[in-house]
Design an enzyme around this catalytic site. Structure first.
Site, PDB file in Angstrom:
ATOM      1  N   MET A   1      20.908  56.167  49.722  1.00  9.80           N
ATOM      2  CA  MET A   1      20.940  56.593  48.282  1.00  9.80           C
ATOM      3  C   MET A   1      19.395  56.599  47.713  1.00  9.80           C
ATOM      4  O   MET A   1      18.765  55.625  48.126  1.00  9.80           O
ATOM      5  CB  MET A   1      21.966  55.693  47.750  1.00  9.80           C
ATOM      6  CG  MET A   1      21.648  56.034  46.078  1.00  9.80           C
ATOM      7  SD  MET A   1      22.581  57.322  45.702  1.00  9.80           S
ATOM      8  CE  MET A   1      21.706  57.692  44.168  1.00  9.80           C
TER       9      MET A   1
ATOM     10  N   GLU B   1      15.822  61.673  51.658  1.00  8.25           N
ATOM     11  CA  GLU B   1      15.814  60.699  50.573  1.00  8.25           C
ATOM     12  C   GLU B   1      14.539  60.851  49.776  1.00  8.25           C
ATOM     13  O   GLU B   1      14.512  60.799  48.680  1.00  8.25           O
ATOM     14  CB  GLU B   1      16.066  59.365  50.893  1.00  8.25           C
ATOM     15  CG  GLU B   1      17.623  59.278  51.454  1.00  8.25           C
ATOM     16  CD  GLU B   1      18.570  59.645  50.869  1.00  8.25           C
ATOM     17  OE1 GLU B   1      18.711  59.796  49.585  1.00  8.25           O
ATOM     18  OE2 GLU B   1      19.464  60.116  51.632  1.00  8.25           O
TER      19      GLU B   1
ATOM     20  N   ASN C   1      17.853  55.972  45.393  1.00  3.09           N
ATOM     21  CA  ASN C   1      17.351  55.235  44.115  1.00  3.09           C
ATOM     22  C   ASN C   1      15.898  55.397  43.990  1.00  3.09           C
ATOM     23  O   ASN C   1      15.062  55.177  44.921  1.00  3.09           O
ATOM     24  CB  ASN C   1      17.904  53.778  44.200  1.00  3.09           C
ATOM     25  CG  ASN C   1      19.062  53.557  44.676  1.00  3.09           C
ATOM     26  OD1 ASN C   1      20.183  54.238  43.960  1.00  3.09           O
ATOM     27  ND2 ASN C   1      19.336  52.663  45.798  1.00  3.09           N
TER      28      ASN C   1
HETATM   29 ZN   LIG Z   1      20.951  63.674  48.838  1.00  3.38          ZN
END
Ligand SMILES: [Zn+2]
Ligand SMILES: *[C@@H]1O[C@H](CO)[C@@H](O)[C@H](O)[C@H]1NC(C)=O
Ligand SMILES: *[C@@H]1O[C@H](CO)[C@@H](O)[C@H](O)[C@H]1NC(C)=O
Ligand SMILES: *[C@@H]1O[C@H](CO)[C@@H](O)[C@H](O)[C@H]1NC(C)=O
Ligand SMILES: *[C@@H]1O[C@H](CO)[C@@H](O)[C@H](O)[C@H]1NC(C)=O
Ligand SMILES: *[C@@H]1O[C@H](CO)[C@@H](O)[C@H](O)[C@H]1NC(C)=O
Length: 953
Positions: free
Chosen positions: A345, A380, A347
């Protein structure tokens, strides 16, 4: 890679990389995951009966503002001060909790006497009977609170005020709250792991898409950007992390209060809070950006974070150049968590990963694991700009966010590992995957109206087929770009956009680029690919030069009930070659056109969609097919390697769609005994996989096996020699992959010597468990083959090794391999283990069931299991779990009988009251696919059997 990636040399000279594949890729990447669909007109009951809240009809438009899932535009957040205190010990009631307080400063944009802010599953402290305190800033006076309450359905805290907030004035809303630090992988949650026999707890978070509201009350929509001042209270022995660097610590009684620098203006879904006793490694700073990799102490001590750290710096530098924008933050932390739902993820400044996606152990991990790590990191980090710095306004445009990152990921990974030819794999991992789903009548356009996506279930459905394991790119057609994110990013930094903003910026780049002309605007070209579902099949008749396009549907009898404003015609850029010479790109702008240069006769073979630069399939007149087949059989190297893969994939799919006959498709594989390259083999095996699934319970399987055995034997021999009798690892990255295919194929098809080889290795390991002689690249294949051929002894050994594994990648290989067993009792016992989180972690439950279903013996067992436990599985994993949506499609892949179709329909009926969540669309697709499989098997079984029988002798 090859010249096919460039539209013109001019542009290369200008340093502008306008790649054709980019668009094709972005589009297919986007398609991949967005195939949810607000089921279209004509099938209203499809979703209405499930738990999925549907679009309100005119009759039931919610009356009260707090009954709407979308926030109103009357208030705009500016900043938050948030303090969170997770307790890593259970309280007296055995509950893990966190407490916190938050002050949000917001501006009133439109006069209102109502404050609506998200809050979910939080117990709010009362202040004189109200759930919050309100005050004015800069001299504004806040009206008093008349009443306050929570709305569970829409996840709001609502305050009715006694007077109105004034336009242009700012206010502070203060709340104190307590929430559960559950192990549910959503919001602020806890992850547990065992280290040196001691259970350890990590508090961590996953906010995307709608879980920040479960950590503290907030305006939880991506366009509600604000600055966050975070502080976290924790024990002195632990370390707290968040999006920005820590700016100091103070004592809070016996605890520490770690405060973080104010964040940049950002969306709530990108927040992250973590408390752990992890440790880190860090690289030399560049431009004052702090780059760190965090993980369990053991993992870091064993050097498992080194590879990630090695590639992060170069990838960040590459993106700074690619986006022409410096890294927007002062630090980049990446952390590997023992329990994590998705692959990773993004972030902002604190990217979270499951361990297998960030940690790499040179002794234990395979080349494929390494590529996964570099690809996911590249994905990412691409979001740090595209997605985080500039954010799409609403979840309906999620496809562009993911599609773009999934494309750029290949560029970033290629930069980090230039010798791997990673970009060649786009076609295998992305384009083919998308082709498969986008050729169904139940597909849907990429782009959805903002109003079609409202509540959390609909939002999480937007993620549904995203395959985070390999990264997802969109396979759009066309000509796209990569130079232009710059002006887009500069214009919209720290704010939000809609997808057409990107097209407009691309248009400007094109307008400013001499020598680059498109037949239509970017907006018009792209609309054809994003506003209508599917993609075309382009047919080239080399006898006449006539070129036609038609919507490609895998099932020719399926009915498309979704109208298209463009009548299913596309603007198709066609790169092509004639007799091996690359020709000028041609744009097909209508249903039918004549392009005389494409006429061919004699030896003049024509090959279109060179290097698969466009998002379409190709068919030819029979004469040209014969010329192409002849070329494959006599001089296959004359055809670019990507196209050798593509010819097979197109042919198999055209045959499925009854555009050409099945025998023609099978004939494209006859040359394989001369093929040693990975990409064509991978494509062939994927296509044969359909035959295997359809026939491995029938008499066709014997003949199919004999044919594949004949074709793969030379490949096995080739690698036996290349690896000096399996003692060396091939130098080329793609060869390392193809060895795996060779061993897998040879062992499963029964090539002499293969099973003995793998069994010997495994036996050595069983005799000396401390020393595994199997090369990491071959482990998955060897484990699976040996467990399939073995019994309880091999299985139990694998289970012990799984339980003792200290490297996530090794654990996950063993977990898949245990599903290869052939004894039903072993498989059933394994399925039961998924109900016990101390045996199979919650994050791995769905994929374990799927692995069992992938096994011909396990399939019916897994199907029984899922039917029996549906309400449990749905309740545990149905909401917001990425893998859950794949469960039904995984189990039903072999379905090809009328009986199975009836079972599937009955399953749907029986569970209407439970619901299907993110598996809703996959269930519809499974019914559609099963119907198509039944037809296909009926029509093809006899001559497939005949062909394999004839060709295998
Ligand atoms: Zn993605
Ligand atoms: C937020 O915290 C900062 C720094 O501690 C402080 O100056 C500011 O007044 C706080 N804002 C609110 C609304 O509490
Ligand atoms: C919130 O309050 C409810 C009702 O009093 C209680 O059952 C629940 O345990 C509380 N949750 C937390 C995390 O304290
Ligand atoms: C932690 O420190 C921050 C910043 O100094 C402060 O705003 C917050 O109130 C502190 N939290 C507690 C519980 O003391
Ligand atoms: C990381 O880079 C260092 C220095 O170049 C190198 O020695 C080491 O082998 C690399 N580690 C991995 C796992 O690639
Ligand atoms: C952006 O491009 C300009 C012109 O090529 C260059 O001077 C500048 O350094 C670039 N900025 C970044 C952050 O790469």
């Amino acid at each position: 890679m090859g010249k096919g990636y460039y539209i013109s040399k001019n542009l290369c000279l200008l340093g502008i990389i306008l790649t054709a594949v980019a668009l094709a890729t972005i589009i297919s990447l986007s398609v991949v995951y967005d195939k949810e669909k607000a089921r279209n007109q004509g099938k209203p009951e499809a979703m209405g009966s499930t738990t999925m809240p549907t679009q309100p009809t005119t009759a039931s438009i919610p009356k009260e503002p707090w009954e709407h899932y979308r926030l109103r535009d009357s208030l705009a957040p500016i900043s938050y001060n948030v303090t969170l205190w997770p307790r890593l010990e259970p309280n007296r009631d055995g509950l893990y909790i966190f407490t916190g307080h938050s002050a949000v400063v917001f501006t009133c944009v439109k006069e209102t006497d109502l404050i609506i802010i998200h809050s979910n599953k939080l117990n709010l402290t009362k202040f004189q009977d109200h759930l919050a305190k309100l005050s004015g800033l800069d001299g504004a006076t806040a009206p008093s609170i008349q009443k306050s309450w929570l709305v569970v359905k829409t996840e709001y805290l609502v305050l009715q005020l006694n007077g109105r907030l004034a336009t242009g004035r700012s206010y502070v809303l203060y709340t104190e709250f307590q929430g559960e630090l559950a192990d549910d992988l959503e919001g602020f949650y806890r992850s547990e792991y065992i280290e040196d026999g001691v259970k350890k707890i990590v508090a961590t978070s996953q906010m995307q898409a709608t879980y920040a509201r479960k950590a503290f009350p907030c305006f939880d929509e991506p366009a509600m950007k604000a600055v966050f001042n975070i502080s976290i209270i924790h024990d002195p022995g632990m370390v707290a992390l968040s999006n920005s660097r820590d700016s100091g610590q103070s004592l809070h009684r016996v605890h520490l209060n770690t405060t973080f620098e104010p964040t940049e203006r950002m969306s709530t879904y990108l927040l992250a809070f973590i408390v752990s006793d992890f440790t880190y490694i860090q690289s030399a700073q560049h431009n004052n950006v702090l780059v760190r990799i965090w993980a369990r102490r053991k993992a870091i001590d064993q050097g498992q974070g080194d590879y990630s750290l090695n590639v992060t710096g170069p990838i960040l530098k590459f993106y700074e150049r690619y986006y022409n924008t410096t890294y927007p933050l002062s630090k980049s932390d990446q952390i590997a968590l023992p329990d994590f739902n998705a692959g990773a993820m993004e972030n902002w400044g604190l990217v979270t990963y499951r361990e297998a996606a960030l940690l790499y152990d040179p002794l234990i991990s395979s080349t494929g694991n390494k590529e996964t790590v570099v690809s996911i990191i590249a994905h990412e980090l691409a979001h740090m700009w595209f997605g985080n710095l500039v954010t799409l306004r609403w979840w309906n445009d999620l496809w562009l966010n993911e599609g773009f990152a999934s494309y750029v990921e290949y560029l970033g990974a290629d930069h980090a590992e230039p010798s791997w030819n990673i970009k060649e794999q786009i076609i295998l991992y992305e384009v083919h995957k998308v082709f498969a789903v986008d050729a169904l009548a139940s597909s849907h356009p990429l782009s959805r109206q903002e109003e079609e996506v409202n509540d959390p279930a609909q939002i999480s459905e937007m993620f549904n087929t995203i395959s985070y394991s390999k990264a997802d790119t969109d396979g759009w057609p066309v000509f796209l770009t990569s130079s232009s994110p710059q002006s887009y990013l500069n214009t919209f930094a720290f704010s939000n956009t809609v997808h057409t903003d990107l097209w407009d910026h691309l248009q400007q780049v094109i307008a400013n680029t001499p020598g680059l002309a498109l037949p239509h605007t970017v907006h018009d070209i792209m609309s054809r690919w994003t506003l209508q579902m599917g993609f075309p099949i382009v047919t080239i008749d080399t006898r006449t030069g006539i070129i036609t396009q038609k919507h490609f549907l895998l099932d020719p009898e399926s009915v498309v009930d979704r109208p298209s404003q463009f009548n299913y015609t596309w603007f198709v850029p066609i790169k092509w070659m004639k007799r091996g010479v690359e020709q000028e790109q041609y744009w097909l702008l209508r249903n039918t056109d004549v392009h005389n240069p494409m006429r061919a006769s004699g030896e003049d073979w024509v090959l279109a969609n060179t290097n698969v630069s466009g998002y379409f399939r190709v068919n030819y007149d029979p004469d040209n097919w014969e010329r192409v087949l002849n070329l494959l059989n006599t001089n296959h190297q004359a055809i670019p390697v990507i196209n050798r893969a593509q010819i097979m994939d197109d042919a198999f799919n055209l045959a499925r769609a009854k555009v050409i006959n099945t025998t023609m498709a099978l004939r494209t594989t006859k040359y394989l005994f001369n093929e040693t390259d990975y990409i064509p083999w991978e494509s062939a095996l994927k296509n044969f996989n359909y035959y295997i699934l359809m026939f491995d319970r029938t008499e066709v399987y014997g003949a199919l096996q004999a044919y594949l055995k004949k074709q793969i034997r030379p490949l096995f021999e080739h690698f036996r020699i290349l690896t000096a009798n399996w003692t060396k690892v091939p130098a080329r990255h793609n060869d390392q992959y193809n060895v795996i295919n060779a061993v897998w194929g040879a062992c499963s098809m029964g090539v002499e010597g293969c099973r003995e080889l793998t069994k010997g290795w495994f036996r050595q390991w069983m005799e000396n468990p401390g020393h595994n002689p199997i090369h990491p690249n071959l482990k998955s294949t060897v484990y699976c083959n040996v467990i399939a051929a073995g019994g309880v002894e091999e299985w139990d050994f694998a289970w012990r090794m799984f339980k003792n594994a200290t490297v996530a990648a090794e654990a996950s290989r063993l977990r898949s391999a245990m599903a290869c067993a052939k004894a039903p009792w072993l498989l059933n016992r394994y399925l039961e283990y998924t109900l016990d989180p101390t045996k199979i972690r919650r994050q791995d439950v769905i994929s374990t069931i799927q692995s069992v279903a992938g096994n011909v013996v396990g399939m019916p067992l897994a199907w029984d299991f899922v039917r029996a436990k549906w309400s449990y599985l749905f309740q545990q994993y149905g909401k917001g779990s990425f893998s859950f949506s794949n469960l039904i499609s995984g189990i039903t892949r072999r379905f090809s009988t009328e009986f199975e179709l009836q079972q599937l329909k009955k399953f749907k009926e029986d569970n209407v009251h439970v619901g299907f969540g993110s598996a809703t669309l996959p269930l519809e697709q499974a019914i559609e696919k099963t119907t198509a499989n039944i037809k296909w098997v009926t029509e093809n079984k006899a001559h497939v059997l005949k062909w394999f029988t004839e060709e295998s002798t």
